[in-house]
Design a protein around this motif. Structure first.
Motif, PDB file in Angstrom:
ATOM      1  N   GLU A   1       0.807  -1.226   0.000  1.00 49.33           N
ATOM      2  CA  GLU A   1       0.000   0.000   0.000  1.00 49.33           C
ATOM      3  C   GLU A   1       0.840   1.276   0.000  1.00 49.33           C
ATOM      4  OE1 GLU A   1      -4.064  -1.815   2.033  1.00 49.33           O
ATOM      5  OE2 GLU A   1      -2.927  -0.292   3.131  1.00 49.33           O
ATOM      6  N   GLY A   2       1.815   1.330  -0.894  1.00 49.13           N
ATOM      7  CA  GLY A   2       2.612   2.537  -1.058  1.00 49.13           C
ATOM      8  C   GLY A   2       3.637   2.766   0.018  1.00 49.13           C
ATOM      9  N   GLY A   3       3.920   1.747   0.811  1.00 51.90           N
ATOM     10  CA  GLY A   3       4.872   1.926   1.894  1.00 51.90           C
ATOM     11  C   GLY A   3       6.322   1.960   1.446  1.00 51.90           C
ATOM     12  N   PHE A   4       6.643   1.160   0.400  1.00 53.59           N
ATOM     13  CA  PHE A   4       8.008   1.020  -0.091  1.00 53.59           C
ATOM     14  C   PHE A   4       8.955   0.765   1.086  1.00 53.59           C
ATOM     15  CE2 PHE A   4       5.510   3.140  -3.292  1.00 53.59           C
ATOM     16  CZ  PHE A   4       5.747   2.314  -4.370  1.00 53.59           C
ATOM     17  N   GLU A   5      10.047   1.517   1.245  1.00 50.60           N
ATOM     18  CA  GLU A   5      10.992   1.203   2.331  1.00 50.60           C
ATOM     19  C   GLU A   5      10.373   1.392   3.713  1.00 50.60           C
ATOM     20  OE1 GLU A   5      11.268   5.571   1.728  1.00 50.60           O
ATOM     21  OE2 GLU A   5      11.231   3.850   0.361  1.00 50.60           O
ATOM     22  N   ARG A   6       9.279   2.130   3.790  1.00 53.00           N
ATOM     23  CA  ARG A   6       8.611   2.351   5.080  1.00 53.00           C
ATOM     24  C   ARG A   6       7.842   1.112   5.549  1.00 53.00           C
ATOM     25  NH1 ARG A   6       5.115   7.468   3.363  1.00 53.00           N
ATOM     26  NH2 ARG A   6       4.596   5.932   1.765  1.00 53.00           N
ATOM     27  N   THR A   7       7.571   0.203   4.639  1.00 51.49           N
ATOM     28  CA  THR A   7       6.775  -0.989   4.964  1.00 51.49           C
ATOM     29  C   THR A   7       7.389  -1.771   6.123  1.00 51.49           C
ATOM     30  OG1 THR A   7       6.070  -1.112   2.643  1.00 51.49           O
ATOM     31  CG2 THR A   7       5.724  -3.079   4.002  1.00 51.49           C
ATOM     32  N   GLY A   8       8.712  -1.812   6.182  1.00 51.94           N
ATOM     33  CA  GLY A   8       9.395  -2.572   7.223  1.00 51.94           C
ATOM     34  C   GLY A   8       9.180  -2.053   8.633  1.00 51.94           C
ATOM     35  N   SER A   9       8.657  -0.828   8.760  1.00 52.20           N
ATOM     36  CA  SER A   9       8.340  -0.261  10.080  1.00 52.20           C
ATOM     37  C   SER A   9       6.858  -0.395  10.418  1.00 52.20           C
ATOM     38  CB  SER A   9       8.731   1.222  10.115  1.00 52.20           C
ATOM     39  OG  SER A   9      10.118   1.377  10.022  1.00 52.20           O
ATOM     40  N   ARG A  10       6.111  -1.062   9.559  1.00 50.59           N
ATOM     41  CA  ARG A  10       4.657  -1.129   9.715  1.00 50.59           C
ATOM     42  C   ARG A  10       4.156  -2.554   9.931  1.00 50.59           C
ATOM     43  NH1 ARG A  10       2.997   3.046   4.726  1.00 50.59           N
ATOM     44  NH2 ARG A  10       4.044   4.908   5.598  1.00 50.59           N
ATOM     45  N   SER A  11       5.038  -3.453  10.295  1.00 50.21           N
ATOM     46  CA  SER A  11       4.652  -4.860  10.451  1.00 50.21           C
ATOM     47  C   SER A  11       3.753  -5.043  11.679  1.00 50.21           C
ATOM     48  CB  SER A  11       5.900  -5.736  10.556  1.00 50.21           C
ATOM     49  OG  SER A  11       6.692  -5.344  11.661  1.00 50.21           O
ATOM     50  N   PRO A  12       3.005  -6.150  11.736  1.00 53.57           N
ATOM     51  CA  PRO A  12       2.036  -6.352  12.819  1.00 53.57           C
ATOM     52  C   PRO A  12       2.669  -6.365  14.206  1.00 53.57           C
ATOM     53  CG  PRO A  12       1.564  -7.832  11.002  1.00 53.57           C
ATOM     54  CD  PRO A  12       2.880  -7.182  10.690  1.00 53.57           C
ATOM     55  N   MET A  13       1.933  -5.813  15.161  1.00 53.53           N
ATOM     56  CA  MET A  13       2.344  -5.829  16.565  1.00 53.53           C
ATOM     57  C   MET A  13       2.513  -7.274  17.026  1.00 53.53           C
ATOM     58  SD  MET A  13       3.058  -4.069  19.268  1.00 53.53           S
ATOM     59  CE  MET A  13       3.069  -4.204  21.069  1.00 53.53           C
ATOM     60  N   GLN A  14       3.558  -7.503  17.794  1.00 53.94           N
ATOM     61  CA  GLN A  14       3.900  -8.848  18.253  1.00 53.94           C
ATOM     62  C   GLN A  14       3.460  -9.006  19.710  1.00 53.94           C
ATOM     63  OE1 GLN A  14       7.565  -8.243  15.217  1.00 53.94           O
ATOM     64  NE2 GLN A  14       8.103  -8.709  17.330  1.00 53.94           N
ATOM     65  N   TRP A  15       2.321  -9.675  19.890  1.00 57.92           N
ATOM     66  CA  TRP A  15       1.709  -9.761  21.214  1.00 57.92           C
ATOM     67  C   TRP A  15       2.205 -10.941  22.035  1.00 57.92           C
ATOM     68  CZ3 TRP A  15      -0.458  -5.572  22.858  1.00 57.92           C
ATOM     69  CH2 TRP A  15      -1.048  -4.680  21.947  1.00 57.92           C
ATOM     70  N   ASN A  16       2.309 -12.123  21.408  1.00 56.16           N
ATOM     71  CA  ASN A  16       2.668 -13.316  22.178  1.00 56.16           C
ATOM     72  C   ASN A  16       3.273 -14.365  21.250  1.00 56.16           C
ATOM     73  OD1 ASN A  16       0.423 -14.689  20.893  1.00 56.16           O
ATOM     74  ND2 ASN A  16      -0.923 -13.677  22.376  1.00 56.16           N
ATOM     75  N   HIS A  17       3.353 -15.616  21.712  1.00 57.58           N
ATOM     76  CA  HIS A  17       4.007 -16.669  20.939  1.00 57.58           C
ATOM     77  C   HIS A  17       3.019 -17.552  20.175  1.00 57.58           C
ATOM     78  CE1 HIS A  17       8.032 -15.840  22.436  1.00 57.58           C
ATOM     79  NE2 HIS A  17       7.492 -15.643  23.635  1.00 57.58           N
ATOM     80  N   SER A  18       1.776 -17.155  20.101  1.00 61.05           N
ATOM     81  CA  SER A  18       0.802 -17.932  19.325  1.00 61.05           C
ATOM     82  C   SER A  18       0.967 -17.612  17.841  1.00 61.05           C
ATOM     83  CB  SER A  18      -0.619 -17.603  19.797  1.00 61.05           C
ATOM     84  OG  SER A  18      -0.936 -16.246  19.531  1.00 61.05           O
ATOM     85  N   ALA A  19       0.107 -18.184  17.020  1.00 66.82           N
ATOM     86  CA  ALA A  19       0.192 -17.972  15.575  1.00 66.82           C
ATOM     87  C   ALA A  19       0.147 -16.481  15.247  1.00 66.82           C
ATOM     88  CB  ALA A  19      -0.960 -18.691  14.879  1.00 66.82           C
ATOM     89  N   ASN A  20       0.976 -16.086  14.282  1.00 71.28           N
ATOM     90  CA  ASN A  20       1.057 -14.683  13.858  1.00 71.28           C
ATOM     91  C   ASN A  20       1.331 -13.732  15.025  1.00 71.28           C
ATOM     92  OD1 ASN A  20       0.427 -15.382  11.137  1.00 71.28           O
ATOM     93  ND2 ASN A  20      -1.767 -15.391  11.646  1.00 71.28           N
ATOM     94  N   ALA A  21       2.066 -14.226  15.994  1.00 75.68           N
ATOM     95  CA  ALA A  21       2.442 -13.432  17.182  1.00 75.68           C
ATOM     96  C   ALA A  21       1.230 -12.849  17.900  1.00 75.68           C
ATOM     97  CB  ALA A  21       3.426 -12.325  16.800  1.00 75.68           C
ATOM     98  N   GLY A  22       0.091 -13.541  17.767  1.00 77.60           N
ATOM     99  CA  GLY A  22      -1.117 -13.097  18.462  1.00 77.60           C
ATOM    100  C   GLY A  22      -1.819 -11.930  17.807  1.00 77.60           C
ATOM    101  N   PHE A  23      -1.337 -11.508  16.623  1.00 79.89           N
ATOM    102  CA  PHE A  23      -1.948 -10.378  15.931  1.00 79.89           C
ATOM    103  C   PHE A  23      -3.242 -10.756  15.243  1.00 79.89           C
ATOM    104  CE2 PHE A  23      -2.361  -8.461  11.631  1.00 79.89           C
ATOM    105  CZ  PHE A  23      -2.785  -7.198  12.006  1.00 79.89           C
TER     106      PHE A  23
END
Length: 522
Positions: free
Chosen positions: A370-392
């Motif tokens: 969505e137009g993030g380009f190099e900024r995309t790497g700072s927009r990854s999902p919040m990492q809540w816990n150790h479940s699937a997809n870090a709980g996101f």
């Protein structure tokens, strides 16, 4: 009118809504996810939220291309969900700022569709157009490009950023060509009132104010920005009259101008003259243990801005945001602790970018979303816990809005909350100290005590009503000493990695340490 009283001691948390928490399993965060995690934010010590754009959009620029200012994007929920967020936040003593994008819309906005028609109508002058399809915007200030040849209207339309973001018409400070309209022409004035109507809509629902995107670029051909300053003074007058307890925060990066324009707050950012990057994101950041950084130019510019604002508003220094690489890319957790000892002891409202409190990493080289380009790497999902997809999210990994950090040792909020010496624990402690000492809060005066070019430590003081607090920071990996004028009877109220102490006529400051020392003003 001055600052709303709630700005005097607030700490903000920036949420990128699509990456915070997904409650419906579609791989995209939503408003109900934010509501569910309000206690997490409050427990950290943050009592303000800045929410990145959540309005209807085709999402070519992650929501900064608005198709309907008065409708929540369905992927995030409904207007009722946002109203519920306001209410639930207020019940917890929290404030919510929405992200206002006044400079441009999406090409899918109804205003733009009407403006494209050949016959004159209410929206003909809502955007910046030339009078001829062959005339473009070469050498016109604050315009980055154009779009043309897509409608029956004979003209070329200005864009502010991406080619799908046509520029709204707030007028020209200097009119060089016949198609350029002065700021007080009917078209620009109608645009101004339309944006006030958008603001009124959300503030009436419970929104506590706005962070304003690209605030310094609305008026075109505005070399000294005096036209843009006057524009925002009018917006501030409107807010003072109708919503005096709401606040305006600018993405301007020039507090001397933005606060004059009526904003309550402005950021020091990765663009503009502030030398913000020297702190955490330069080749040799000042807050690195390597000890090769230089904070002197930042301090010089900071003092100039501080004097220019006459303390009539807040200069805010964020830990990061959705447009820059994460602080973890250049500093490790222990270095970030000292960085937060700085961020949470300077004037202005602190802003913590989601995930920075647990040391989330910048994901280098991932595919643009969505137009993030190099900024995309700072927009990854919040990492809540150790479940699937870090709980996101409960979705399949390939359905995630942006991929999760693939490192099996990635930091999580769960680990941070359970850890005794985690980055989260230190940030929480620092916020608590700030809340307990008025001298450390948003409006208490600041003065630098010891600053040397390419040297350590950094010493400054905050003067409160009842006490003065001296902040002594040595991010470098070497013990240092300095002749700083700090009362010998000052008492330590916070320290990390040992305490600075006075001996043999100098202050001795341990490596990689932060010390706050308080002395009564009585």
């Amino acid at each position: 009118m001055g600052l709303p009283s709630w700005l005097e001691n607030i700490v903000f948390y920036e949420i990128y809504p699509q990456s915070f928490l997904d409650t419906d399993g579609d791989g995209i965060g939503n408003i109900q996810g934010i509501i569910r995690k309000l206690d997490y934010i409050k427990d950290l010590g943050c009592d303000g939220i800045w929410l990145n754009p959540c309005f209807a959009s085709p999402f070519y620029d992650a929501g900064y291309d608005v198709a309907d200012y008065k409708k929540v994007a369905p992927r995030y929920g409904t207007n009722e969900d946002l109203k519920e967020l306001f209410q639930k936040a207020h019940e917890k003593g929290m404030k919510v700022l929405l992200d206002l994008v006044p400079g441009h819309t999406s090409t899918e906005h109804e205003w733009f569709k009407e403006s494209c028609k050949a016959e004159k109508n209410e929206y003909t002058d809502r955007y910046v157009w030339t009078n001829n399809i062959w005339d473009d915007f070469k050498d016109v200030g604050s315009i980055t490009g154009s779009i043309r040849g897509f409608s029956s209207r004979n003209g070329c339309c200005a864009v502010n950023f991406f080619s799908v973001q046509p520029a709204l018409n707030f007028g020209f400070a200097r009119c060089d060509k016949e198609w350029q309209q002065p700021m007080d022409a009917p078209g620009p004035m109608a645009t101004r009132e339309a944006m006030k109507d958008v603001m009124r809509f959300w503030m009436s629902m419970g929104c506590d104010g706005f962070r304003v995107d690209m605030a310094g670029s609305l008026v075109k051909n505005d070399d000294d920005q005096e036209g843009t300053i006057a524009l925002w003074q009018d917006f501030r007058k409107f807010m003072d009259e109708e919503f005096p307890e709401c606040a305006l925060l600018s993405e301007w990066g020039d507090p001397g101008r933005s606060l004059k324009g009526g904003f309550h707050m402005d950021f020091l950012l990765h663009f503009g003259p502030s030398h913000y990057l020297d702190l955490f994101r330069a080749k040799e950041p000042y807050f690195s243990r390597r000890g090769k950084g230089d904070i002197s130019e930042f301090v010089k510019t900071y003092e100039e801005n501080y004097a220019a604002t006459n303390r009539e508003g807040l200069m805010c220094i964020p830990s990061g945001n959705h447009d820059m690489i994460r602080i973890k890319e250049t500093l490790d957790d222990e270095e970030i602790k000292i960085a937060f000892a700085f961020l949470l002891s300077v004037p202005g409202a602190p802003f913590i970018y989601y995930g920075d409190e647990i040391g989330m990493k910048y994901l280098s080289g991932i595919e643009s979303v969505e137009g993030g380009f190099e900024r995309t790497g700072s927009r990854s999902p919040m990492q809540w816990n150790h479940s699937a997809n870090a709980g996101f999210s409960s979705c399949k990994p390939e359905e995630l809005y942006i991929q999760i950090d693939p490192d099996k040792n990635r930091p999580t909020a769960q680990d941070a909350l359970e850890g005794q010496n985690s980055l989260y624990t230190e940030v929480r402690k620092l916020i608590a100290v700030r809340k307990e000492h008025q001298a450390l809060q948003n409006t208490a005066p600041m003065e630098f005590v010891y600053v040397k070019e390419s040297a350590y430590p950094l010493v400054y003081k905050r003067t409160g009503k009842e006490e003065t607090v001296y902040i002594v920071l040595n991010p470098s990996g070497q013990d240092v000493e300095c002749e700083a004028e700090i009362p010998e009877n000052a008492q330590v109220i916070y320290s990390n990695h040992d305490e600075a102490f006075y001996a043999e006529g100098v202050w001795k400051v341990p490596a990689a340490s932060a010390t706050y020392l308080a002395v009564s003003n009585k």
